[in-house]
Design an enzyme around this catalytic site. Structure first.
Site, PDB file in Angstrom:
ATOM      1  N   HIS A 194      14.664 -84.970   2.419  1.00  0.00           N
ATOM      2  CA  HIS A 194      14.568 -86.382   2.797  1.00  0.00           C
ATOM      3  C   HIS A 194      15.914 -87.090   2.693  1.00  0.00           C
ATOM      4  O   HIS A 194      16.240 -87.940   3.501  1.00  0.00           O
ATOM      5  CB  HIS A 194      13.552 -87.087   1.910  1.00  0.00           C
ATOM      6  CG  HIS A 194      12.181 -87.032   2.502  1.00  0.00           C
ATOM      7  ND1 HIS A 194      11.050 -87.179   1.762  1.00  0.00           N
ATOM      8  CD2 HIS A 194      11.779 -86.859   3.770  1.00  0.00           C
ATOM      9  CE1 HIS A 194      10.008 -87.091   2.567  1.00  0.00           C
ATOM     10  NE2 HIS A 194      10.423 -86.889   3.779  1.00  0.00           N
ATOM     11  N   GLU A 435       7.863 -69.108  20.578  1.00  0.00           N
ATOM     12  CA  GLU A 435       8.532 -68.895  19.286  1.00  0.00           C
ATOM     13  C   GLU A 435       8.467 -67.432  18.866  1.00  0.00           C
ATOM     14  O   GLU A 435       9.133 -67.012  17.928  1.00  0.00           O
ATOM     15  CB  GLU A 435       7.848 -69.717  18.183  1.00  0.00           C
ATOM     16  CG  GLU A 435       7.663 -71.159  18.529  1.00  0.00           C
ATOM     17  CD  GLU A 435       7.154 -71.973  17.357  1.00  0.00           C
ATOM     18  OE1 GLU A 435       7.991 -72.462  16.593  1.00  0.00           O
ATOM     19  OE2 GLU A 435       5.921 -72.126  17.221  1.00  0.00           O
ATOM     20  N   ASP A 459      12.213 -70.533  15.179  1.00  0.00           N
ATOM     21  CA  ASP A 459      11.341 -69.389  14.904  1.00  0.00           C
ATOM     22  C   ASP A 459      11.637 -68.212  15.822  1.00  0.00           C
ATOM     23  O   ASP A 459      11.554 -67.061  15.389  1.00  0.00           O
ATOM     24  CB  ASP A 459       9.868 -69.798  15.037  1.00  0.00           C
ATOM     25  CG  ASP A 459       9.352 -70.416  13.751  1.00  0.00           C
ATOM     26  OD1 ASP A 459       9.694 -69.889  12.669  1.00  0.00           O
ATOM     27  OD2 ASP A 459       8.638 -71.423  13.809  1.00  0.00           O
ATOM     28  N   CYS A 506      13.187 -77.181  21.762  1.00  0.00           N
ATOM     29  CA  CYS A 506      13.018 -78.212  20.730  1.00  0.00           C
ATOM     30  C   CYS A 506      13.477 -77.725  19.355  1.00  0.00           C
ATOM     31  O   CYS A 506      13.344 -78.427  18.370  1.00  0.00           O
ATOM     32  CB  CYS A 506      11.573 -78.697  20.678  1.00  0.00           C
ATOM     33  SG  CYS A 506      10.421 -77.415  20.198  1.00  0.00           S
TER      34      CYS A 506
HETATM   35  C1  PEP Z   1      11.158 -74.061  16.068  1.00  0.00           C
HETATM   36  O1  PEP Z   1      10.629 -73.094  15.531  1.00  0.00           O
HETATM   37  O2  PEP Z   1      12.219 -74.017  16.698  1.00  0.00           O
HETATM   38  C2  PEP Z   1      10.511 -75.390  15.981  1.00  0.00           C
HETATM   39  C3  PEP Z   1      10.942 -76.417  16.677  1.00  0.00           C
HETATM   40  O3  PEP Z   1       9.488 -75.520  15.108  1.00  0.00           O
HETATM   41  P1  PEP Z   1       9.699 -75.650  13.524  1.00  0.00           P
HETATM   42  O4  PEP Z   1      11.159 -75.809  13.246  1.00  0.00           O
HETATM   43  O5  PEP Z   1       8.891 -76.829  13.123  1.00  0.00           O
HETATM   44  O6  PEP Z   1       9.139 -74.342  13.037  1.00  0.00           O
HETATM   45 MG    MG Z   2       8.583 -73.240  14.795  1.00  0.00          MG
END
Ligand code: PEP
Ligand code: MG
Length: 575
Positions: A194, A435, A459, A506
């Site tokens: 945080h 992922e 991931d 993302c």
């Molecule tokens: C990712 O795996 O790139 C993703 C955006 O999800 P998280 O980071 O929440 O696992």
């Molecule tokens: Mg992920």
């Protein structure tokens, strides 16, 4: 003597100032047995401390700086929630009564138990919430010890000050804000802590995970903080100081210029339109999305709503949260990801402990194994859909069977809502995260059955390279430029583009400037990232010509020597 310390860069920028050391509360508390007749008095002392701490936090909420309202309110709410959690207050009270021990000991014991539960989380973000638990307990202990509040005395500011702390809670940052620290350094913390998130939101250079900064740095030492590189230079010589002063003014100028890009369209030099979206973790992040001119939300990590709870939030609570985000962003697209939870002991009825959580019952697998959980979220999402431009994103899909089951659940929920005359939007797009390497390699079902794709590089890299993204021991092997990763990325993006199905990235890669041109060259036209990274990325896009970068990008994709790939990437970024 001049020396440098390295940590995790979490908020970029260059700051030069004198160190202001903040002492941290020791959580070492003594244990003593109470005579029976003093137990009630001890419980009352604990209750009074809990009450005073609640007042302190509520007071902070009233007096927090206006500019940072959204982020800080959310953190304060989280800390207030932890304070009211029965694992802290009720359990400590019961322990004082049952074991006839002092309140400090009971609190510390309960905190240790809760922290152990957080440490077992598979998700790095959730795991880091243990820091919030520790910070709240620290606050109560200070009140019990008669020293409420964490705020250090106001430094005498004849120059800019750099805050150096073992750890700082987001709530403390609120109080520290008026002191105008030009940078924040902490020994503890990870990139998703945080403190890191708040510092990023405040646009203050911040480095965490410095381990021994508080021991090595002395009060009023001169410091150069390079937040982008994660480097602190202690007591630099005259030449270094002059060099960094120059870099600092360049950076400040750059930051000013970036603000002007807020309403500009993100077009490349040759006129190709790029869609820039924001990643958020809580409904209150909407303000930052607007402040940075994002086109919408590309990833709302909805599991944030589950933090530190025994039970899932009910349908109504989730509906309110999703509706708030949709209404806050009017007609802009809001992509809400369904639960990405792992083997989570905190959830009642979902108590399986996986031997290898990253490969276990997580995300969509967990949702399909617990259809009631999933259906509650889907109902809340679909009910909220009438208030804006909702897209539903499903994490960790591996192939056709999971896609079919997911779509079936969505259909069932729609039928249920229709039968109850509850309105929802029929046309909510359903997307899948790419992922898992299997998903990236066998895209057929994804393309046929889904409306859009979002590549979760965090991931995808972890699973492709077999590297636990949370394990520091193998962090050096985590390589977005590995030819296997670049191959998968270009395959997914090219296949989606050919099929005319929207695709975005993302994961963290989307917001890191060194990859912007490479991703553009691979064919990516939608990026989703932390709002603070958005304007920098837009600027990079505005100075990129797709025809000009194409040959170099092709050379990078054909290369297999890591050094050569880096060299070509450097070239690409200096075109
Ligand atoms: C990712 O795996 O790139 C993703 C955006 O999800 P998280 O980071 O929440 O696992
Ligand atoms: Mg992920």
């Amino acid at each position: 003597m001049s020396f440098t310390i390295h940590g995790l860069p979490v908020s970029s920028g260059i700051a030069i100032g004198r160190a202001h050391l903040v002492s941290h509360t020791s959580l070492e508390v003594s244990h003593y047995a109470l005579p029976k007749h003093l137990v009630d008095e001890e419980v009352a002392r604990l209750d009074a401390a809990l009450h005073a701490t609640r007042e302190e936090l509520t007071d902070l909420r009233t007096h927090r700086p206006q500019m940072a309202a959204a982020e800080f309110d959310a953190f304060l709410d989280l800390h207030l929630m932890i304070l009211g959690d029965e694992h802290i207050s009720h359990a400590a009270r019961e322990m004082v009564k049952a074991e006839q021990c002092n309140a400090e000991w009971a609190l510390k014991t309960q905190m240790d138990e809760l922290v152990a539960q957080f440490e077992a989380f598979d998700d790095a973000y959730l795991r880091e919430r243990k820091t919030d638990v520790i910070q709240v307990v620290e606050r109560i202990l200070k009140v019990l010890g008669g020293h409420p509040g964490h705020v250090p005395p106001t430094p005498q500011q004849d120059t800019e000050m750099v805050l150096v702390a073992h750890d700082v809670s987001p709530a403390d940052l609120i109080q520290l804000k008026p002191h105008q620290f030009c940078a924040i350094l902490t020994d503890l913390g990870g990139a998703t802590s945080h403190t890191a998130i708040v510092a990023r939101g405040l646009n203050t250079p911040c480095i965490v995970g410095l381990h021994h900064a508080r021991e090595l740095i002395k009060d009023r030492d001169m410091l150069i903080v390079d937040g982008g590189q994660g480097v602190v230079i202690v007591n630099p010589d005259k030449n270094l100081l002059a060099e960094y002063k120059l870099r600092q003014s360049e950076w400040q100028l750059e930051r000013q210029k970036l603000k002007r890009l807020k309403t500009a369209r993100a077009n490349t030099l040759d006129g190709t339109v790029v869609d820039l979206m924001a990643n958020i973790e809580m409904p209150t992040d909407v303000q930052q999305v607007k402040d940075n001119g994002a086109n919408g939300v590309g990833l709302f990590r909805s599991e944030f709503l589950f933090l530190n709870r025994d039970e899932l939030p009910d349908e109504e609570e989730q509906y309110q949260a999703y509706r708030a985000v949709l209404q806050g962003l009017k007609d802009k697209p809001v992509t809400i990801r369904t639960y990405d939870l792992g083997a989570d002991k905190q959830l009642k009825g979902v108590t399986r402990v996986a031997s290898n959580p990253a490969l276990g019952l997580r995300a969509i697998r967990l949702c399909l194994a617990e259809p009631q959980l999933f259906r509650t979220q889907l109902r809340a999402l679909l009910r909220a859909s009438v208030y804006g431009n909702l897209k539903i994103l499903v994490p960790m899909l591996s192939g056709a069977s999971e896609i079919n089951q997911t779509l079936q659940q969505i259909d069932l929920v729609k039928q249920e809502l229709a039968a109850q005359n509850i309105p929802y939007r029929e046309d909510v797009p359903i997307g899948g995260m790419i992922e898992i390497p299997a998903a990236a390699l066998a895209l057929g079902a994804f393309i046929k059955k889904l409306d859009f794709l979002s590549i979760g590089t965090n991931d995808l890299i972890q699973y492709t390279l077999a590297i636990d993204r949370t394990d520091e021991e193998v962090a050096h092997l985590y390589d977005p430029l590995h030819p296997a990763i670049l191959g998968l990325l270009s395959h997914v993006i090219a296949t989606a583009n050919k099929a005319e199905i929207p695709v975005s990235v993302c994961g963290e890669m989307a917001g890191e400037l060194i990859y912007t041109r490479l991703l553009l060259g691979i064919g990516l036209r939608q990026f989703s990232m932390h709002p603070a990274q958005l304007l920098g990325t837009k600027q990079r896009i505005l100075t990129t010509s797709l025809p000009e970068i194409a040959p170099l990008v092709q050379r990078i994709l054909r290369a297999d020597d890591p050094l050569k790939i880096r060299e070509l990437l450097d070239k690409l970024n200096t075109l």
